[in-house]
Design a protein around this motif. Structure first.
Motif, PDB file in Angstrom:
ATOM      1  N   SER A  16      66.066  49.255  76.345  1.00  0.00           N
ATOM      2  CA  SER A  16      64.730  49.718  76.743  1.00  0.00           C
ATOM      3  C   SER A  16      64.756  51.194  77.139  1.00  0.00           C
ATOM      4  O   SER A  16      63.850  51.953  76.819  1.00  0.00           O
ATOM      5  CB  SER A  16      64.199  48.890  77.913  1.00  0.00           C
ATOM      6  OG  SER A  16      64.117  47.537  77.542  1.00  0.00           O
ATOM      7  N   ASP A  60      60.966  47.989  82.678  1.00  0.00           N
ATOM      8  CA  ASP A  60      60.327  48.226  81.378  1.00  0.00           C
ATOM      9  C   ASP A  60      58.865  48.594  81.571  1.00  0.00           C
ATOM     10  O   ASP A  60      58.357  49.507  80.939  1.00  0.00           O
ATOM     11  CB  ASP A  60      60.412  46.971  80.497  1.00  0.00           C
ATOM     12  CG  ASP A  60      61.830  46.747  79.982  1.00  0.00           C
ATOM     13  OD1 ASP A  60      62.664  47.637  80.207  1.00  0.00           O
ATOM     14  OD2 ASP A  60      62.072  45.695  79.380  1.00  0.00           O
ATOM     15  N   GLU A  73      62.239  45.956  69.951  1.00  0.00           N
ATOM     16  CA  GLU A  73      63.371  45.646  70.833  1.00  0.00           C
ATOM     17  C   GLU A  73      63.397  44.160  71.142  1.00  0.00           C
ATOM     18  O   GLU A  73      62.380  43.579  71.501  1.00  0.00           O
ATOM     19  CB  GLU A  73      63.243  46.417  72.158  1.00  0.00           C
ATOM     20  CG  GLU A  73      64.424  46.126  73.094  1.00  0.00           C
ATOM     21  CD  GLU A  73      64.193  46.575  74.537  1.00  0.00           C
ATOM     22  OE1 GLU A  73      63.319  47.422  74.776  1.00  0.00           O
ATOM     23  OE2 GLU A  73      64.899  46.049  75.410  1.00  0.00           O
ATOM     24  N   VAL A 130      64.696  41.208  73.598  1.00  0.00           N
ATOM     25  CA  VAL A 130      65.251  40.951  74.907  1.00  0.00           C
ATOM     26  C   VAL A 130      66.112  39.700  74.806  1.00  0.00           C
ATOM     27  O   VAL A 130      67.046  39.491  75.546  1.00  0.00           O
ATOM     28  CB  VAL A 130      64.124  40.777  75.938  1.00  0.00           C
ATOM     29  CG1 VAL A 130      64.688  40.548  77.319  1.00  0.00           C
ATOM     30  CG2 VAL A 130      63.236  42.002  75.930  1.00  0.00           C
TER      31      VAL A 130
END
Ligand SMILES: Nc1nc2c(ncn2[C@@H]2O[C@H](COP(=O)(O)OP(=O)(O)O)[C@@H](O)[C@H]2O)c(=O)[nH]1
Ligand SMILES: [Mg+2]
Length: 311
Positions: A60, A96, A145, A147
């Motif tokens: 991140s 984030d 992205e 996680v």
């Protein structure tokens, strides 16, 4: 908001319209198929960069640096964070959010979180559709992205034009053991947190596993996302890859479409199968099979017949 209004909004880069379109398509609301088709026709020019790697590696933070770097080069940047609900990431999410706030006034940046939906074909389908929306909205770079860990992480390479695998120094010793899947999907490797000790060692440990494919040798780049150092080198490698990819894409385009269609068929079938498995009479027959009063093949045939009759 009608489809026409949504599309008008998207053309103008209105982020509300973009959010609305993604939600409509994700939830398959009425009119969403037509909307998706309209947007699909407008898409096809952005470059999609997947960011994979273990939780805590600094993905991140790195994405944040890349957003700034791409913005400074005049790109419009979309960011999709997949699976923010993962318990593993609970703590990281606040950070984030704060990072995302930094870009909230910039219309040239769009950030969206998406839950992964295991039973509906993983991240691929929902994410791919969100990518199409951002592509139609003329975000020239789209960063995805994950996680999640495990399969979600590996799936990211299916929706990306380029996959960046991020690791951090302390992980060096584990590279061989746990990174087998990651090593295969990486087009660029980043050893982040190079301000910490051991990053040289980590680079040396990865290098033997980096394999050239079709004339592209994945580079291994050291960054320190904490202060965005090494980012311009990373961006340079990304540009080089993009050029290589676009030349190759012209040849590969049809293969890619074949893969996308097949994947759509699989995931739609999977949905239908799951629905059929949940039907009351299916359940009754499952018990029968468990008691050996019926065999699995017979039920499979019944399910297939029903699926195709109802489709
Ligand atoms: N020392 C150091 N810490 C970093 C660096 N990049 C990220 N971090 C920290 O590592 C932690 C995890 O970062 P995050 O970006 O959330 O990792 P993610 O889970 O891979 O998205 C955070 O506390 C970051 O501040 C770096 O280059 N150096
Ligand atoms: Mg993260």
């Amino acid at each position: 908001m009608s489809n026409t209004d949504i599309i008008k909004g998207i053309v103008k880069g209105d982020r509300k319209a973009i959010s609305k379109a993604i939600t409509m398509i994700e939830d398959e609301l009425p009119g969403s198929k037509e909307l998706y088709f309209q947007l699909y026709k407008m898409s096809g020019s952005s470059f999609v960069i997947g960011i994979a790697g273990p939780p805590g590696a600094g993905k991140s933070t790195l994405v944040n640096c890349l957003v700034k770097e791409f913005r400074s080069r005049g790109d419009r940047v979309g960011v999709i964070a997949v699976d923010p609900t993962s318990p593993v990431s609970g703590g990281a999410l606040l950070g984030d959010r704060i990072r995302m706030l930094e870009h909230s006034l910039d219309e040239g940046v769009y950030i969206r979180s998406m839950a992964s939906r295991g039973s509906e074909g993983g991240i691929s389908r929902a994410t791919r559709k969100a990518i199409v929306v951002l592509d139609a909205a003329k975000y020239t770079k789209i960063l995805v992205e994950t996680v999640g860990i495990g399969q979600t992480e590996l799936d990211i390479s299916k929706v990306s034009d380029l996959t960046v695998v991020v690791i951090m120094p302390q992980m060096g010793d584990e590279v061989q053991a746990i990174k087998a899947g990651l090593m295969e999907i990486g087009d660029i490797f980043v050893v982040n947190k190079s301000d910490l000790e051991g990053s040289d060692k980590a680079v040396l440990q990865i290098l033997p596993f980096v394999k050239e494919k079709d004339g592209w040798k994945p580079p291994v780049i050291r960054t320190s996302a904490k202060n965005c150092s090494g980012i311009s080198e990373l961006a340079k490698s990304i540009s080089m890859y993009e050029e290589w990819f676009r030349n190759r894409q012209q040849k590969e385009n049809l293969n890619r479409v074949v893969m996308e269609v097949k994947e759509a068929v699989y995931s739609k079938l999977e949905n239908l199968i799951n629905k059929a498995m949940d039907e009351k009479d299916t359940r009754a027959m499952l018990y029968k099979i468990a008691e050996r009063n019926m065999d699995p093949d017979t039920l499979a045939d019944l399910i297939i017949k029903r699926i195709f009759k109802n489709f």
